[in-house]
Write a protein that holds these residues in place. Structure first.
Motif, PDB file in Angstrom:
ATOM      1  N   GLY A  93       4.747  -0.647  58.540  1.00 48.50           N
ATOM      2  CA  GLY A  93       5.799   0.118  59.199  1.00 48.50           C
ATOM      3  C   GLY A  93       7.128   0.042  58.493  1.00 48.50           C
ATOM      4  N   GLY A  94       7.135  -0.362  57.218  1.00 47.31           N
ATOM      5  CA  GLY A  94       8.388  -0.458  56.493  1.00 47.31           C
ATOM      6  C   GLY A  94       8.953   0.899  56.151  1.00 47.31           C
ATOM      7  N   SER A  95      10.144   0.874  55.591  1.00 48.99           N
ATOM      8  CA  SER A  95      10.796   2.120  55.212  1.00 48.99           C
ATOM      9  C   SER A  95      11.331   1.948  53.801  1.00 48.99           C
ATOM     10  CB  SER A  95      11.933   2.458  56.190  1.00 48.99           C
ATOM     11  OG  SER A  95      12.578   3.656  55.796  1.00 48.99           O
ATOM     12  N   PRO A  96      10.705   2.544  52.782  1.00 50.00           N
ATOM     13  CA  PRO A  96       9.484   3.355  52.883  1.00 50.00           C
ATOM     14  C   PRO A  96       8.268   2.490  53.129  1.00 50.00           C
ATOM     15  CG  PRO A  96      10.092   3.095  50.601  1.00 50.00           C
ATOM     16  CD  PRO A  96      11.188   2.456  51.387  1.00 50.00           C
ATOM     17  N   PRO A  97       7.189   3.047  53.706  1.00 49.02           N
ATOM     18  CA  PRO A  97       6.004   2.240  54.013  1.00 49.02           C
ATOM     19  C   PRO A  97       5.240   1.877  52.750  1.00 49.02           C
ATOM     20  CG  PRO A  97       5.604   4.535  54.562  1.00 49.02           C
ATOM     21  CD  PRO A  97       7.034   4.466  54.155  1.00 49.02           C
ATOM     22  N   ARG A  98       4.567   0.704  52.814  1.00 42.86           N
ATOM     23  CA  ARG A  98       3.677   0.270  51.747  1.00 42.86           C
ATOM     24  C   ARG A  98       2.249   0.391  52.251  1.00 42.86           C
ATOM     25  NH1 ARG A  98       5.758  -3.100  47.563  1.00 42.86           N
ATOM     26  NH2 ARG A  98       8.024  -3.354  47.670  1.00 42.86           N
ATOM     27  N   SER A  99       1.300   0.455  51.308  1.00 42.43           N
ATOM     28  CA  SER A  99      -0.089   0.671  51.695  1.00 42.43           C
ATOM     29  C   SER A  99      -1.010  -0.141  50.810  1.00 42.43           C
ATOM     30  CB  SER A  99      -0.462   2.157  51.599  1.00 42.43           C
ATOM     31  OG  SER A  99      -0.359   2.600  50.243  1.00 42.43           O
ATOM     32  N   GLY A 100      -2.250  -0.325  51.317  1.00 43.11           N
ATOM     33  CA  GLY A 100      -3.318  -0.975  50.582  1.00 43.11           C
ATOM     34  C   GLY A 100      -4.642  -0.323  50.941  1.00 43.11           C
ATOM     35  N   THR A 101      -5.579  -0.300  50.008  1.00 43.90           N
ATOM     36  CA  THR A 101      -6.851   0.408  50.227  1.00 43.90           C
ATOM     37  C   THR A 101      -8.024  -0.483  49.925  1.00 43.90           C
ATOM     38  OG1 THR A 101      -6.868   1.270  47.966  1.00 43.90           O
ATOM     39  CG2 THR A 101      -5.785   2.619  49.653  1.00 43.90           C
ATOM     40  N   THR A 102      -9.168  -0.122  50.463  1.00 40.99           N
ATOM     41  CA  THR A 102     -10.452  -0.749  50.156  1.00 40.99           C
ATOM     42  C   THR A 102     -11.543   0.309  50.301  1.00 40.99           C
ATOM     43  OG1 THR A 102     -11.912  -2.588  50.649  1.00 40.99           O
ATOM     44  CG2 THR A 102     -10.880  -1.504  52.520  1.00 40.99           C
ATOM     45  N   LEU A 103     -12.675   0.042  49.644  1.00 39.15           N
ATOM     46  CA  LEU A 103     -13.808   0.984  49.682  1.00 39.15           C
ATOM     47  C   LEU A 103     -14.757   0.598  50.809  1.00 39.15           C
ATOM     48  CD1 LEU A 103     -15.433   3.322  48.389  1.00 39.15           C
ATOM     49  CD2 LEU A 103     -16.522   1.596  46.930  1.00 39.15           C
TER      50      LEU A 103
END
Length: 818
Positions: A238-248
């Motif tokens: 929920g940061g500004s700008p938001p950060r993200s992470g992915t997985t398969l």
């Protein structure tokens, strides 16, 4: 301060910047965000019980100004600096820096909230503001606010799901949640899945506040049509700008297994003591599956456990028993929440939750944190703060309750303050001369079972104050010095000690002014100011000065200087440096005096008495007399102790009428000194026979005397007496006029009455000189006994004898003829 503002203002500015530039470039927005200076927020509650609160964002640059203590505490710059403020914290690093001159509090280094507090929210770092003069403590807190500096991370790069093709739409499959070190709004807030025809993501909030993603089936699966799906799961914070992470997410479509494992109870609660040994059993979970074969075989495993859980616990995949893999520490983590999955051979699974509550034991001894120590401290000071320290115990409950104490036999006392602070204060004035060093052991004991204690030793030195005056080893000293000493002779020493130390114990000696200003003390003695040695400056004469006394002072070099006095008495020891002096008969007279001895004198007849004195004292003044030479050696004798010259035998006609005697007067000194005197003795016949008989023959001589001779002698004596009386009156008048009667002896007129009968014997025949003699006859004796015979000396000789007698008054009684 231009860079300070409130938190809401900063957030609104960031929101407008994000909305304005989100469509442009996210990278540009990040760069501008890094350029912005991080704000410092002050939240302070000014009350006696409430601490000061300061706010700062993590990763703020070193040197970032937080606040000004002088302003916050209502103190002036000079007053704050004079009180010697310090910042004290329990952290291993000093995260704050205080400028005592300006009162500015700034960051000493960058703060990483995740490293300092982990998942704990809020992240508050307590510290204390310590004022030493006077002693005062202000509690304060630094609230470290989180920034979005960490992206969500999945522990596994690939998530494998096996789903039966018979699964009905609407079935949900719990997926692994992403982990984000940030907290609050900066933590994971949403999940998305890549677009597909079969699944969508549903987000659920767990009981522990963590958001869990669920994969929800939208339409039935057909293994023959789609045996496998690969989807991208994205976690957004929920940061500004938001950060993200992915997985398969890999989805395998399986054949039908219609019974999933089911746990006996969905929740297990366990209490585990923190000192449990590694390898001990924690809990055993159990699940059952109604299927048979491989579909009924259950395997237990942790369901997406964190790294800390995996390092602390392990599970038996067959039995479901959970064992302790590492040591527990209550002070680090108090509660563990485990999710255990039971999966059968067909891919179906069930889950349960195990909550492990770690119980505290008393495994941490108390700690003592010394804030300040003052050593040395001055003696005689009252209620002086020696040390300021804080105690703490990382245990909890009774295990964290502590008692602080010191030895009972010390003049110190512990005074408790706020926040477990103590001050070590002097309880009574200290005396360095009694004890110069104190080893204080501060003992801190907790109230746990068993009780643990910590001892901290403090060495306190006592500095000296000039409170002790020098003390002489004796109140008075008696020194002996032999007369005729050489100048600058060391005659003795005085010594004083001072129980102080350093310059306060350095003693300087001096001579004090004598009470009698006529005593020339400065010319008699001197003293070495460093060691107290006394020296005679001149050669002392016992006969002139037998003793004298004075006072010496001993002064230390303290401020103010202290002093004391001692009496020194110097006694001059006599040396045999004076030979005997003959008072009678005088040897310097113009005409020697001749003693008349009648030939009829019996043995032992007193001819005369040699009178001598010695200016020395003691045995040096003991005089002995002996006859050194004589015209007739056996005729006269001298008594050794009183100097009386007496006849030794009867006189005969063959004895020479003129006798010369040499009498030696010797003292008892070492070596002995002596003087000699010459006596002239005249043996007379007609003069002495009628009137000077021996006492035994007095009656016979009186009966046989010729009356005519007696008349003649009486007539001659009368004429001589008149003549002598005239001469004495004339001499007395002359002496009284000259004012020398006191030094020359008593006036002859005042000596008393003259004898009743005087005989004038003129020098005729064998006598070479004229003599004037007094012949005293005893009054009241009808025999006319011869009482005493004394020559009438000339005026000058009379004066000389008077002076000698006055000079030696102790021997006046020895001069029987004076």
């Amino acid at each position: 301060m231009p860079f300070l503002s409130c938190l809401r203002t900063r957030e609104s500015v960031f929101e407008r910047l994000v909305k304005r530039r989100m469509d442009a470039r996210v990278e540009c927005a990040v760069q501008q965000r890094q350029v912005l200076f991080l704000c410092v927020f002050l939240g302070m509650s000014w009350a006696a019980e409430e601490p000061l609160v300061y706010f700062v964002e993590e990763e703020a640059e070193r040197g970032t100004l937080l606040a000004n203590l002088a302003h916050d505490l209502g103190l002036g710059m000079e007053e704050l600096s004079a009180r010697e403020p310090r910042v004290i914290s329990d952290q291993k690093i000093g995260f704050l820096l205080l400028d005592p001159l300006t009162g500015d509090v700034s960051l000493n280094e960058k703060l990483d909230r995740e490293e300092l507090c982990g998942p704990k929210e809020p992240c508050v770092l307590p510290f204390q503001l310590l004022m030493e003069k006077p002693f005062e403590i202000f509690r304060a807190k630094l609230w470290v606010r989180d920034i979005n500096d960490h992206s969500p991370v999945f522990l596994d790069r690939e998530i494998l799901l096996k789903i039966l093709e018979s699964t009905t739409p609407g079935a949900a499959f719990l997926l692994q949640s992403a982990q984000d070190s940030d907290i609050g709004t900066n933590n994971v807030r949403n999940y998305t899945i890549s677009p597909n025809a079969y699944f969508h993501i549903s987000v659920h909030n767990g009981a522990d506040g963590i958001i869990y993603p669920e994969l929800v089936l939208d339409r039935p699966l057909d293994r023959e049509e789609v045996p496998e799906l690969s989807l991208i799961l994205t976690a957004l914070d929920g940061g500004s700008p938001p950060r993200s992470g992915t997985t398969l997410v890999r989805i395998l479509v399986l054949d039908i297994n219609d019974n999933a494992p089911e746990f006996v109870q969905p929740l297990y609660k366990v209490q585990l003591c923190e000192d449990s040994p590694v390898g001990s059993l924690v809990v055993t979970v159990s699940a059952r599956d109604l299927d048979t074969g491989s579909n009924g075989e259950i395997v237990y495993a942790f369901f997406y456990a964190t790294e800390r859980i995996l390092n602390t616990f392990q599970i038996n995949p067959t039995s479901g028993s959970v064992y302790l893999k590492a040591e527990l520490n209550y002070e680090v983590i108090q509660t563990y929440t485990l999710t255990i999955q039971a999966k059968d051979g067909g891919g179906l699974s069930g889950k349960c939750t195990v909550v492990i509550q770690v119980t505290d034991i008393n495994d941490n001894p108390p700690e003592l944190l010394m804030s300040s120590l003052t050593s040395p401290i001055q003696e005689n000071s009252l209620e002086t703060v020696v040390a300021v320290f804080r105690i703490r115990d990382r245990d909890s409950g009774n295990n964290a309750k502590m008692v602080c104490s010191i030895q009972d036999d010390l003049p110190f006392v512990l005074k408790p303050s706020v926040e477990n602070y103590y001050t070590l204060v002097t309880d009574s004035p200290l005396d360095r001369e009694e004890r110069a060093e104190y080893n204080i052991t501060i003992t801190v004991i907790d109230m746990g079972t068993p009780r643990l204690k910590t001892e901290h030793s403090v060495t306190v030195l006592v500095s000296d104050v000039n409170d002790n005056a020098p003390t002489f080893t004796q109140t008075s000293y008696t020194l002996w010095v032999r007369e005729n000493n050489s100048p600058a002779l060391h005659i003795g020493s005085v010594s004083a000690t001072d129980t102080d130390a350093g310059a306060n114990a350095q003693v300087t000696y001096s001579l004090l002014p004598p009470p009698d200003p006529l005593v020339p003390l400065a010319s008699l003695v001197s003293i070495n100011p460093d060691n107290g040695h006394l020296f005679a400056l001149t050669s002392l004469d016992y006969e002139a000065l037998r003793a004298f006394e004075f006072r010496v002072g001993a002064t230390d070099r303290g401020s103010p200087a202290l002093s004391s006095q001692a009496l020194v008495r110097v006694l001059v020891a006599d040396a045999n440096d004076n030979a005997p002096f003959v008072l009678y008969p005088l040897q310097n007279a113009s005409a020697p005096c001749t003693e008349l001895v009648p030939r009829a004198a019996e043995p032992g007849y007193l001819v005369t008495k040699v009178v001598a004195v010695d200016g020395d004292a003691g045995q040096n003044a003991w005089l002995s007399y002996q006859l050194l030479k004589a015209t007739e050696p056996g005729l006269f004798g001298v008594w050794a102790h009183n100097g009386e010259v007496r006849t030794a035998r009867l006189l005969s006609e063959r004895d020479a009428p003129k006798q010369r005697l040499v009498v030696l007067v010797k003292d008892n000194g070492e070596p002995p000194l002596s003087a000699s005197v010459t006596l002239h003795v005249l043996l007379v016949d007609g003069f002495s026979q009628p009137y000077l008989p021996a006492p035994e023959a007095e009656a016979a001589a009186a009966a046989l005397a010729d009356p005519l001779t007696v008349y003649l002698v009486v007539a001659l004596a009368s004429v001589s007496s008149l003549f002598l009386f005239s001469v004495l009156v004339f001499v007395a008048v002359r002496l009284c006029r000259r004012g020398g009667a006191a030094s020359a002896g008593r006036c002859p007129v005042a000596e008393g009455h003259f004898p009743g009968h005087l005989v004038d014997v003129s020098g005729t025949g064998t006598l070479s000189q004229s003599y004037q003699c007094e012949v005293g006859l005893m009054g009241g004796s009808g025999t006319g006994e011869f009482k005493f015979l004394k020559p009438i000396l000339p005026n000058l000789a009379f004066q000389s004898i008077g002076r000698e007698v006055e000079e030696y008054p102790s021997y006046r009684n020895d001069l029987g003829l004076w």
